[in-house]
Design a protein around this motif. Sequence first.
Motif, mmCIF file in Angstrom:
data_model
loop_
_atom_site.group_PDB
_atom_site.id
_atom_site.type_symbol
_atom_site.label_atom_id
_atom_site.label_comp_id
_atom_site.label_asym_id
_atom_site.label_seq_id
_atom_site.Cartn_x
_atom_site.Cartn_y
_atom_site.Cartn_z
ATOM 1 N N ALA A 63 -8.983 -13.096 -0.091
ATOM 2 C CA ALA A 63 -7.633 -12.518 -0.193
ATOM 3 C C ALA A 63 -6.651 -13.626 -0.547
ATOM 4 O O ALA A 63 -6.643 -14.678 0.100
ATOM 5 N N VAL A 64 -5.848 -13.416 -1.585
ATOM 6 C CA VAL A 64 -4.894 -14.433 -2.029
ATOM 7 C C VAL A 64 -3.546 -13.805 -2.371
ATOM 8 O O VAL A 64 -3.476 -12.625 -2.738
ATOM 9 N N GLU A 65 -2.499 -14.588 -2.222
ATOM 10 C CA GLU A 65 -1.161 -14.150 -2.612
ATOM 11 C C GLU A 65 -0.829 -14.803 -3.944
ATOM 12 O O GLU A 65 -0.928 -16.027 -4.075
ATOM 13 N N ILE A 66 -0.449 -13.984 -4.929
ATOM 14 C CA ILE A 66 -0.189 -14.533 -6.268
ATOM 15 C C ILE A 66 1.248 -14.267 -6.706
ATOM 16 O O ILE A 66 1.898 -13.337 -6.236
ATOM 17 N N THR A 67 1.740 -15.106 -7.613
ATOM 18 C CA THR A 67 3.016 -14.877 -8.291
ATOM 19 C C THR A 67 2.762 -14.913 -9.795
ATOM 20 O O THR A 67 1.721 -15.374 -10.248
ATOM 21 N N GLY A 68 3.736 -14.415 -10.554
ATOM 22 C CA GLY A 68 3.605 -14.423 -12.009
ATOM 23 C C GLY A 68 3.597 -13.048 -12.637
ATOM 24 O O GLY A 68 3.527 -12.922 -13.857
ATOM 25 N N LEU A 69 3.702 -11.980 -11.803
ATOM 26 C CA LEU A 69 3.720 -10.623 -12.349
ATOM 27 C C LEU A 69 5.103 -10.268 -12.887
ATOM 28 O O LEU A 69 6.117 -10.803 -12.424
ATOM 29 N N VAL A 70 5.143 -9.360 -13.845
ATOM 30 C CA VAL A 70 6.406 -8.912 -14.440
ATOM 31 C C VAL A 70 7.183 -8.030 -13.471
ATOM 32 O O VAL A 70 8.404 -8.102 -13.371
ATOM 33 N N ASP A 71 6.458 -7.177 -12.734
ATOM 34 C CA ASP A 71 7.089 -6.250 -11.794
ATOM 35 C C ASP A 71 6.257 -6.184 -10.526
ATOM 36 O O ASP A 71 5.139 -6.701 -10.476
ATOM 37 N N VAL A 72 6.796 -5.546 -9.486
ATOM 38 C CA VAL A 72 6.082 -5.451 -8.209
ATOM 39 C C VAL A 72 5.134 -4.249 -8.243
ATOM 40 O O VAL A 72 5.566 -3.126 -8.484
ATOM 41 N N PRO A 73 3.842 -4.451 -7.993
ATOM 42 C CA PRO A 73 2.896 -3.326 -7.955
ATOM 43 C C PRO A 73 2.989 -2.591 -6.617
ATOM 44 O O PRO A 73 3.752 -2.985 -5.733
ATOM 45 N N ASN A 74 2.196 -1.542 -6.458
ATOM 46 C CA ASN A 74 2.131 -0.804 -5.196
ATOM 47 C C ASN A 74 0.895 -1.221 -4.417
ATOM 48 O O ASN A 74 -0.137 -1.568 -5.008
ATOM 49 N N ALA A 75 1.002 -1.186 -3.086
ATOM 50 C CA ALA A 75 -0.174 -1.434 -2.260
ATOM 51 C C ALA A 75 -1.221 -0.368 -2.583
ATOM 52 O O ALA A 75 -0.902 0.808 -2.701
ATOM 53 N N GLY A 76 -2.460 -0.803 -2.752
ATOM 54 C CA GLY A 76 -3.529 0.128 -3.112
ATOM 55 C C GLY A 76 -3.850 0.148 -4.596
ATOM 56 O O GLY A 76 -4.887 0.669 -5.000
ATOM 57 N N ASP A 77 -2.947 -0.417 -5.422
ATOM 58 C CA ASP A 77 -3.228 -0.493 -6.862
ATOM 59 C C ASP A 77 -4.456 -1.371 -7.125
ATOM 60 O O ASP A 77 -4.690 -2.364 -6.425
ATOM 61 N N ARG A 78 -5.213 -1.029 -8.150
ATOM 62 C CA ARG A 78 -6.355 -1.860 -8.555
ATOM 63 C C ARG A 78 -5.878 -2.916 -9.557
ATOM 64 O O ARG A 78 -4.968 -2.665 -10.330
ATOM 65 N N PHE A 79 -6.519 -4.075 -9.528
ATOM 66 C CA PHE A 79 -6.202 -5.098 -10.524
ATOM 67 C C PHE A 79 -7.470 -5.503 -11.262
ATOM 68 O O PHE A 79 -8.583 -5.365 -10.762
ATOM 69 N N MET A 80 -7.288 -5.998 -12.478
ATOM 70 C CA MET A 80 -8.403 -6.529 -13.248
ATOM 71 C C MET A 80 -7.917 -7.651 -14.160
ATOM 72 O O MET A 80 -6.804 -7.609 -14.674
ATOM 73 N N ILE A 81 -8.776 -8.648 -14.309
ATOM 74 C CA ILE A 81 -8.466 -9.804 -15.144
ATOM 75 C C ILE A 81 -8.899 -9.522 -16.584
ATOM 76 O O ILE A 81 -9.950 -8.913 -16.816
#
Length: 266
Positions: free
Chosen positions: A103-121
């Motif tokens: 589990a990591v905390e990241i910065t650099g996103l354009v907008d704030v996502p919602n908890a539960g959203d999926r991410f992919m690189i």
Amino acid sequence: EWGGKTIFVPISAKHGMGVEELLEMILLVSDMNEYKANPNRLGIGTVIEAKLDKGRGPVATLLVKNGSIKIGDPVVVGNTWGRIRAMEDENRMKLKNAGPSKAVEITGLVDVPNAGDRFMIFEDEKTARLVAEERMIRAFNEEKNASSKVSLASLFSDLNDTSKELNLIIKGDVQGSIEALKGSIEKVNVEGVKISIVRSGVGAVTETDISLAVASNSIIVAFNIRPNQKILDLAKEKSIEVRQYNIIYKLLEDIEAAMKGMLDPV
């Protein structure tokens, strides 16, 4: 103890009881079921929490399910995207990469996502941006519901209004606050009027929110955030009311009053 395959561990956070046993059982289950992940692929996972930090901008806590993520990776998170600028673990230690189950905390996103959203690189930034923009357009089209403009003040006075639904767009500083707000708002009960939360999300009020408010006949509620003057001017131009609150009880009082204002005269 109860039969079947479900592990049973008595646990108390207050007394610190059963924590070691629980961790051992989790490891045992993972060994028995042979849970595996591949650290040598592009990372995927889930957002645990997200917030808008005054100094760092949009911040998201990600749990890596499979693959690895590293600083500089283009990432799509829900309907937003970005390039990972910085990464910290739970002890505020700076990391360059993170593998499965981290589990990591990241910065650099354009907008704030919602908890539960999926991410992919993604391998390149252009693809990530196109995917996020397509998702954003699709989400906007699903949410919008063409109707006329409205404000809380007009709901108090316009007793001839045939509408019996109060549409809200909720924006706040952290996901936890928004979940609490939604739960409290849904408990406000005025017979003959129902509340519809068109959209809720963490972060500043945006032009997209204003457009959605115009299309869906909604009022924008900003909780613990201050919209900038450009957005306020746009809202005024479009006859959309942006209500700012930092006390939940005041917000609930206004919503209840607005709902009563929508009822037909007796």
